[in-house]
Design a protein around this motif. Sequence first.
Motif, short mmCIF file in Angstrom:
data_model
loop_
_atom_site.label_atom_id
_atom_site.label_comp_id
_atom_site.label_asym_id
_atom_site.label_seq_id
_atom_site.Cartn_x
_atom_site.Cartn_y
_atom_site.Cartn_z
N ALA B 73 29.68 25.89 34.64
CA ALA B 73 29.62 25.90 36.11
C ALA B 73 30.20 24.61 36.68
N ALA B 74 29.90 23.48 36.04
CA ALA B 74 30.38 22.20 36.53
C ALA B 74 31.90 22.12 36.43
N LEU B 75 32.44 22.52 35.26
CA LEU B 75 33.89 22.43 35.06
C LEU B 75 34.64 23.30 36.07
N ILE B 76 34.24 24.58 36.17
CA ILE B 76 34.92 25.48 37.10
C ILE B 76 34.71 24.99 38.53
N GLY B 77 33.49 24.53 38.83
CA GLY B 77 33.19 24.05 40.17
C GLY B 77 34.06 22.87 40.57
N ILE B 78 34.26 21.94 39.60
CA ILE B 78 35.07 20.76 39.90
C ILE B 78 36.54 21.14 40.00
N TRP B 79 36.94 22.03 39.09
CA TRP B 79 38.36 22.38 39.00
C TRP B 79 38.80 23.28 40.15
N GLY B 81 36.31 25.04 42.46
CA GLY B 81 35.34 25.23 43.55
C GLY B 81 34.83 26.67 43.55
N GLY B 82 34.28 27.08 44.68
CA GLY B 82 33.75 28.44 44.78
C GLY B 82 32.33 28.53 44.26
N ILE B 83 31.74 29.71 44.43
CA ILE B 83 30.35 29.89 44.02
C ILE B 83 30.23 31.02 42.99
N ILE B 84 30.87 32.16 43.30
CA ILE B 84 30.68 33.35 42.46
C ILE B 84 31.10 33.10 41.01
N ILE B 85 32.30 32.56 40.81
CA ILE B 85 32.81 32.41 39.45
C ILE B 85 31.99 31.39 38.64
N PRO B 86 31.67 30.23 39.22
CA PRO B 86 30.80 29.32 38.46
C PRO B 86 29.46 29.96 38.07
N VAL B 87 28.87 30.75 38.98
CA VAL B 87 27.55 31.32 38.70
C VAL B 87 27.64 32.42 37.64
N ILE B 88 28.54 33.40 37.87
CA ILE B 88 28.68 34.49 36.89
C ILE B 88 29.10 33.90 35.55
N GLY B 89 30.03 32.93 35.59
CA GLY B 89 30.51 32.32 34.36
C GLY B 89 29.40 31.61 33.61
N SER B 90 28.51 30.95 34.34
CA SER B 90 27.42 30.23 33.67
C SER B 90 26.46 31.21 33.01
N VAL B 91 26.21 32.35 33.67
CA VAL B 91 25.34 33.36 33.07
C VAL B 91 25.99 33.92 31.81
N ALA B 92 27.30 34.22 31.91
CA ALA B 92 28.02 34.78 30.76
C ALA B 92 28.04 33.79 29.60
N THR B 93 28.31 32.52 29.91
CA THR B 93 28.35 31.49 28.86
C THR B 93 26.98 31.38 28.18
N THR B 94 25.94 31.33 28.99
CA THR B 94 24.58 31.23 28.44
C THR B 94 24.29 32.44 27.55
N TYR B 95 24.71 33.61 28.03
CA TYR B 95 24.50 34.85 27.28
C TYR B 95 25.17 34.78 25.90
N LEU B 96 26.44 34.33 25.90
CA LEU B 96 27.18 34.23 24.64
C LEU B 96 26.51 33.25 23.67
N VAL B 97 26.10 32.09 24.23
CA VAL B 97 25.46 31.09 23.37
C VAL B 97 24.17 31.65 22.77
N LEU B 98 23.38 32.34 23.60
CA LEU B 98 22.13 32.92 23.10
C LEU B 98 22.41 33.97 22.03
N LEU B 99 23.49 34.76 22.24
CA LEU B 99 23.86 35.77 21.24
C LEU B 99 24.22 35.12 19.91
N LEU B 100 25.02 34.03 20.01
CA LEU B 100 25.46 33.35 18.78
C LEU B 100 24.29 32.69 18.06
N LEU B 101 23.32 32.18 18.86
CA LEU B 101 22.17 31.49 18.25
C LEU B 101 21.17 32.48 17.66
N ALA B 102 21.18 33.71 18.18
CA ALA B 102 20.15 34.68 17.77
C ALA B 102 20.33 35.12 16.32
#
Lengths: 241, 102
Positions: B73-79, B81-102
């Motif tokens: 979210a920080a990278l996309i936000g800095i690069w 801006g916007g709200i939707i993409i940082p938020v959806i992206g952060s959820v997707a990233t978290t989801y992927l990390v949780l999948l990989l860790l599971a």
Amino acid sequence: MVNNDVKDALKGGFPIFIGYVPPAIAFGILAKSCDITLLESFLFSAVVFAGASQFIALNLLMTGMGPGGIILTTLLVNFRHFLMSAYLSTQIREMAKRYIFLIAFGVTDEVFSVLSFSKRKLTKAFVFILQLSAYSGWVSGTIAGYVLGGFLPEILTKSMGIALYSLLLAILLPELKTSAKAVCLVIASGILNTILIKLDLLPDGWNIIVCILVIAFAGSFFISPEPKALKQKKQGEKMHG
Amino acid sequence: MDNIMLLILGMATVTYVPRLAPFFLIGSNKLPKKVGAFLKCIPVAAIGALIIPGVFNAVPDEPLAVVCGMGFAALIGIWRGGIIIPVIGSVATTYLVLLLLA
């Protein structure tokens, strides 16, 4: 113009919707396990519309606390919105009096955050659609949780827990990029809040109130915020002088 | 009208009144400069405390997922801006990390 209102409101409202659904589902599930009826659970979310305090109310209800104590706790927990409305009232002054009754109802942490950093004019269409997105997420999530239980996969629910935080960060970033003062105040507020939570002296909801009061006071005292035009004018004078 | 209905009504009242009162108290009055400066600092102060320290436990017991999600979210936000993409992206990233860790 109307189209822009709708578009901008949905841009801010959709992330709030995403962020509200998982805790709302959790609230519905918890309410059911506390022997609250579906209608009552719906009314909790639809009439009170205040996240954390609804969970606290259920917990207190289970400990056998009476309505008086729970209502007093709710007042304390939600009092931070007084400060948020105080800020918002300075931003939407020209709006007709009759709309403030509806707008005030929808002042949640996240709606306040989106509104306060929105670069656009706060028209009533923009504010109402934003609030409606938040409201519909909270109310529909409550009902879904009550009726369907934990129907979303656990990993998805967990990941959606990040949405409200990334939303706040995304709102804040443009301000942080241009203002060192904002960076200082945000970090100071976060540190103060962490310390207050560790100390655990204040009732629920008052750590953040102390943070807002202390940090906003410090901010107004040390560096007085100036309207952009004034700042540019001064810089111009400096360059010429 | 049982206890729960009364409770809901009471909670709704004590939540709504503090949200509404400032609109009347401040209204269209001209504010002293000092008060105006104070009010202007409320959003930043509030959001700071809303994010920290809560964010560290945004995904309970999964600090790596939080770091990756918020980092995105920080990278996309800095690069961009916007709200939707940082938020959806952060959820997707978290989801992927949780999948990989599971």
